[in-house]
Design an enzyme around this catalytic site. Structure first.
Site, PDB file in Angstrom:
ATOM      1  N   HIS A 113      46.403  45.906  37.213  1.00  0.00           N
ATOM      2  CA  HIS A 113      45.329  45.619  38.161  1.00  0.00           C
ATOM      3  C   HIS A 113      44.095  45.165  37.379  1.00  0.00           C
ATOM      4  CE1 HIS A 113      42.034  46.389  40.973  1.00  0.00           C
ATOM      5  NE2 HIS A 113      42.928  46.328  41.951  1.00  0.00           N
ATOM      6  N   ASP A 165      40.874  45.604  37.550  1.00  0.00           N
ATOM      7  CA  ASP A 165      39.914  46.641  37.177  1.00  0.00           C
ATOM      8  C   ASP A 165      40.473  47.562  36.099  1.00  0.00           C
ATOM      9  OD1 ASP A 165      38.030  45.730  39.034  1.00  0.00           O
ATOM     10  OD2 ASP A 165      38.850  46.980  40.637  1.00  0.00           O
ATOM     11  N   LYS A 166      41.766  47.861  36.198  1.00  0.00           N
ATOM     12  CA  LYS A 166      42.390  48.743  35.218  1.00  0.00           C
ATOM     13  C   LYS A 166      42.567  48.059  33.863  1.00  0.00           C
ATOM     14  CE  LYS A 166      42.213  52.560  36.583  1.00  0.00           C
ATOM     15  NZ  LYS A 166      41.407  53.431  35.745  1.00  0.00           N
ATOM     16  N   GLU A 188      31.541  48.102  28.399  1.00  0.00           N
ATOM     17  CA  GLU A 188      31.987  47.572  29.684  1.00  0.00           C
ATOM     18  C   GLU A 188      32.795  46.300  29.456  1.00  0.00           C
ATOM     19  OE1 GLU A 188      31.167  49.501  32.082  1.00  0.00           O
ATOM     20  OE2 GLU A 188      29.431  50.571  31.265  1.00  0.00           O
ATOM     21  N   GLU A 192      26.505  48.861  25.025  1.00  0.00           N
ATOM     22  CA  GLU A 192      25.681  49.414  23.954  1.00  0.00           C
ATOM     23  C   GLU A 192      26.563  50.272  23.043  1.00  0.00           C
ATOM     24  OE1 GLU A 192      23.938  48.084  27.257  1.00  0.00           O
ATOM     25  OE2 GLU A 192      24.665  50.138  27.376  1.00  0.00           O
ATOM     26  N   LYS A 216      49.689  47.948  43.315  1.00  0.00           N
ATOM     27  CA  LYS A 216      49.013  49.143  43.814  1.00  0.00           C
ATOM     28  C   LYS A 216      49.904  49.844  44.813  1.00  0.00           C
ATOM     29  CE  LYS A 216      45.346  47.013  45.249  1.00  0.00           C
ATOM     30  NZ  LYS A 216      44.039  46.744  45.901  1.00  0.00           N
ATOM     31  N   PHE A 229      52.855  37.820  46.838  1.00  0.00           N
ATOM     32  CA  PHE A 229      51.900  38.322  45.858  1.00  0.00           C
ATOM     33  C   PHE A 229      52.279  37.741  44.489  1.00  0.00           C
ATOM     34  CE2 PHE A 229      49.760  42.532  44.241  1.00  0.00           C
ATOM     35  CZ  PHE A 229      48.827  41.784  43.549  1.00  0.00           C
ATOM     36  N   ASP A 276      41.786  38.315  41.266  1.00  0.00           N
ATOM     37  CA  ASP A 276      40.513  39.001  41.511  1.00  0.00           C
ATOM     38  C   ASP A 276      39.845  39.304  40.180  1.00  0.00           C
ATOM     39  OD1 ASP A 276      40.320  39.628  44.496  1.00  0.00           O
ATOM     40  OD2 ASP A 276      42.299  40.462  44.029  1.00  0.00           O
ATOM     41  N   ALA A 277      38.536  39.222  40.153  1.00  0.00           N
ATOM     42  CA  ALA A 277      37.799  39.629  38.956  1.00  0.00           C
ATOM     43  C   ALA A 277      37.926  41.137  38.763  1.00  0.00           C
ATOM     44  CB  ALA A 277      36.328  39.229  39.073  1.00  0.00           C
ATOM     45  N   ARG A 329      35.432  50.604  38.174  1.00  0.00           N
ATOM     46  CA  ARG A 329      35.438  50.333  39.609  1.00  0.00           C
ATOM     47  C   ARG A 329      36.574  51.046  40.338  1.00  0.00           C
ATOM     48  NH1 ARG A 329      34.181  44.200  41.104  1.00  0.00           N
ATOM     49  NH2 ARG A 329      36.337  43.894  40.449  1.00  0.00           N
ATOM     50  N   LYS A 330      37.308  51.907  39.648  1.00  0.00           N
ATOM     51  CA  LYS A 330      38.392  52.663  40.280  1.00  0.00           C
ATOM     52  C   LYS A 330      38.186  54.156  40.071  1.00  0.00           C
ATOM     53  CE  LYS A 330      40.904  49.575  42.326  1.00  0.00           C
ATOM     54  NZ  LYS A 330      39.698  48.778  42.622  1.00  0.00           N
ATOM     55  N   LYS A 367      33.157  55.210  27.634  1.00  0.00           N
ATOM     56  CA  LYS A 367      32.037  56.100  27.335  1.00  0.00           C
ATOM     57  C   LYS A 367      32.446  57.174  26.339  1.00  0.00           C
ATOM     58  CE  LYS A 367      29.961  55.539  31.919  1.00  0.00           C
ATOM     59  NZ  LYS A 367      29.547  56.207  33.172  1.00  0.00           N
ATOM     60  N   LYS A 396      28.409  61.248  26.883  1.00  0.00           N
ATOM     61  CA  LYS A 396      28.142  60.864  28.271  1.00  0.00           C
ATOM     62  C   LYS A 396      28.788  61.896  29.187  1.00  0.00           C
ATOM     63  CE  LYS A 396      27.034  56.819  26.327  1.00  0.00           C
ATOM     64  NZ  LYS A 396      26.891  56.680  24.859  1.00  0.00           N
ATOM     65  N   ASP A 421      29.007  61.974  32.286  1.00  0.00           N
ATOM     66  CA  ASP A 421      29.832  61.383  33.335  1.00  0.00           C
ATOM     67  C   ASP A 421      31.304  61.594  33.027  1.00  0.00           C
ATOM     68  OD1 ASP A 421      27.945  60.425  35.085  1.00  0.00           O
ATOM     69  OD2 ASP A 421      27.854  58.431  34.200  1.00  0.00           O
TER      70      ASP A 421
END
Length: 412
Positions: free
Chosen positions: A24, A26-27, A52, A65, A183, A251, A259-260, A265-266, A286, A290, A292
Site C-alpha cells: 500500500h 502509505d505503508k 518522513e 530532521e 487491503k 485493481f 495513489d500518493a 497516514r495509517k 521517529k 519521540k 508519540d
C-alpha cells in the site's frame, strides 16, 4: 464511542477494522522511513530521527530532521526497501530501480533538542533517568483485551492476518498474479462485548491484467480468507458471512501509481483498528525520544500486562506529556466496566510498577536498536511473528501478587 460500557451491554453490535499490505502506498512510506531509522540507530543509538517519506508515480521524496553521526544513504535505502516489497519492475506500476528519489533532510531544531537533551527535571534532580525530556507534547493510548491470545481486538487481528496471507500467496504462490498493493476489512458481530462471528470480509488486491474477476474472487476466498479465519476459529465464518473481493471489479493500477503515499497516514491500522481511542501521533520514522512512538509502545505494554494479570478484561490507558518534561502530565485508565478490582487500585498498581519517563521507557524496552522496519507493516501490536519488547508479559506475576489475584487468567 464503541468501546464504552454500552458496547459491553449491547446484545448485537457490528465492528469493523481495516489493514493494508506492505505494498500500500502509505505503508511503503512507513517502511522506507523506518528502514532509514534502523540504518541510523544501528550505528548511532542516540541519533535524533524524524524521517518522513512521500511516494507518487515514479517518484519518492525523503524529508525531515535527522541529527546523527551515522553514515547512511537515504536514497539507496529507499530503493532497497521498495524493491524488497515487490515493486521492482515497471509493469507493476512502480520500479524501485528507475524511480526518482530526492532527499531533503536537515538537523533537529535546537529549540526541540534543548528540551530533549536536558529535561526540566534535570535542574532539580541528579537521576540519569530524568535527563531526557519528552520529544513533544501530546497524549498516547494503549489498549488490551481478552478477545484473542495476543490480547488484541479480533477485527484488527483478523484484518492483519488476511493482509499477511495476501502477501504470502503473492510471494510464495499459488496466487503469484497478485501485486503488492492490497487491503482487507473485517466486520465482526459482537454480543454483549464478546465477538461471536464474522459478518463480512472485504479484500481488495492489486493484480495482473490477465485474469477475470470471477477467478480472482474464488482464489482469494479459498486461498486467503477462509484459511486465515478458520485457523483462528472455524466457527467465525458461517453461511451468512458476506464476501466482497475487489468490489470495483478491477485493481490493476496500484501502489504509488494509483495513489500518493505518506508516512504516518495509517495510524489506526498501526494500532487497534479503531477499537481504542488514538492520540493522533504516528510511529514510523521517529526515534524513541519521540513519545508519540515510545510512550504508545509503553502504554500497550502496561495495558497488556494488566489484562493478562486478570485485573480487567479490557483496559485503555492514556498518558500525556509536555515537551522537554520527563514526567507525564497525566495518566488515565478506562476498564469499560470489566475491572476485577477498582480502577483506582489499578492506577495505584500502574504507578508502583511502571515508570513513564522517556529515559526509563527507552531503557526498559531496549528501544535504542534497529527493530523498527519490521513493525512498519501489519501493525505494531499483537505481533506473534515478531519478538518486540512491548509485547512481553513480564509484569504479570508481580501485578497478580500485588493485587492478590488468582493465577488463572486466559483469553476467551
Amino acid at each position: 464511542m464503541t468501546t464504552s460500557t454500552t458496547f459491553m451491554q449491547s446484545p448485537q453490535l457490528f465492528f469493523t477494522s481495516e489493514s493494508v499490505t506492505e505494498g500500500h502506498p502509505d505503508k511503503i512510506c512507513d517502511q522506507v522511513s523506518d528502514a532509514i531509522l534502523d540504518a541510523i540507530i544501528e550505528q548511532d543509538p542516540y541519533a535524533r530521527v524524524a524521517c518522513e517519506t512521500v511516494a507518487t508515480t515514479g517518484f519518492v521524496l525523503v524529508l525531515g530532521e535527522i541529527t546523527t553521526s551515522a553514515s547512511y544513504d537515504a536514497a539507496a535505502i529507499a530503493r532497497r526497501t521498495i524493491a524488497g516489497i515487490g515493486y521492482d519492475r515497471a509493469k507493476y506500476g512502480f520500479d524501485a530501480h528507475t524511480c526518482g528519489v530526492s532527499v531533503a533532510l536537515k538537523g533537529q531544531s535546537p529549540d526541540i533538542a534543548v528540551g530533549v537533551d536536558h529535561s526540566l527535571e534535570t535542574k532539580e534532580s541528579d537521576q540519569a533517568v530524568d535527563e531526557i525530556g519528552a520529544g513533544d507534547q501530546g497524549m498516547m493510548i494503549g489498549f488490551a483485551c481478552h478477545e484473542t491470545p495476543e490480547y488484541m481486538p479480533l477485527p484488527i487481528s483478523l484484518a492483519h492476518r488476511v493482509c499477511q496471507r495476501l502477501s504470502h500467496v503473492r510471494r510464495e504462490g499459488p496466487l503469484n498474479y497478485l501485486r503488492p498493493d492490497g487491503k482487507a476489512q473485517v466486520t465482526v458481530e459482537y454480543r454483549f462485548g464478546r465477538p461471536r462471528r464474522v459478518d463480512a470480509v472485504v479484500v481488495s488486491s492489486q493484480h495482473s491484467d490477465t485474469l477475470d474477476h470471477g477467478e480472482i474472487e474464488r482464489d482469494i476466498i479459498e486461498h486467503v480468507i477462509k484459511p486465515v479465519i478458520d485457523a483462528v476459529d472455524p466457527i467465525l465464518l458461517d453461511a451468512d458471512t458476506h464476501y466482497f473481493v475487489n468490489p470495483t471489479g478491477n485493481f490493476v493500477i496500484g501502489g504509488p501509481q494509483g495513489d500518493a503515499g505518506l508516512t504516518g497516514r495509517k495510524i489506526i491500522v498501526d494500532t487497534y483498528g479503531g477499537m481504542a481511542r488514538h492520540g493522533g501521533g504516528s510511529f514510523s520514522g521517529k526515534d524513541p525520544t519521540k513519545v508519540d512512538r515510545s510512550a504508545a509502545y509503553y502504554t500497550r505494554y502496561v495495558a497488556k500486562n494488566i489484562v493478562a494479570a486478570g485485573l480487567a478484561d479490557r483496559l485503555e490507558i492514556q498518558v500525556s506529556y509536555a515537551i522537554g518534561v520527563a514526567h507525564p502530565m497525566s495518566i488515565m485508565i478506562e476498564t469499560f466496566g470489566t475491572g476485577h478490582v477498582p480502577d483506582d487500585e489499578i492506577l495505584e498498581l500502574i504507578a508502583s510498577h511502571f515508570d513513564f519517563r522517556p529515559a526509563s521507557i527507552i531503557r526498559n524496552l531496549g528501544l535504542r536498536r534497529p527493530l523498527y522496519r519490521r513493525t512498519a507493516a501489519y501493525g505494531h501490536f499483537g505481533r506473534d511473528d515478531l519478538d518486540v519488547p512491548w509485547e512481553r508479559l513480564d509484569k504479570v506475576q508481580q501485578l497478580r501478587k500485588a493485587a492478590e489475584k488468582p493465577l488463572e487468567a486466559s483469553p476467551v
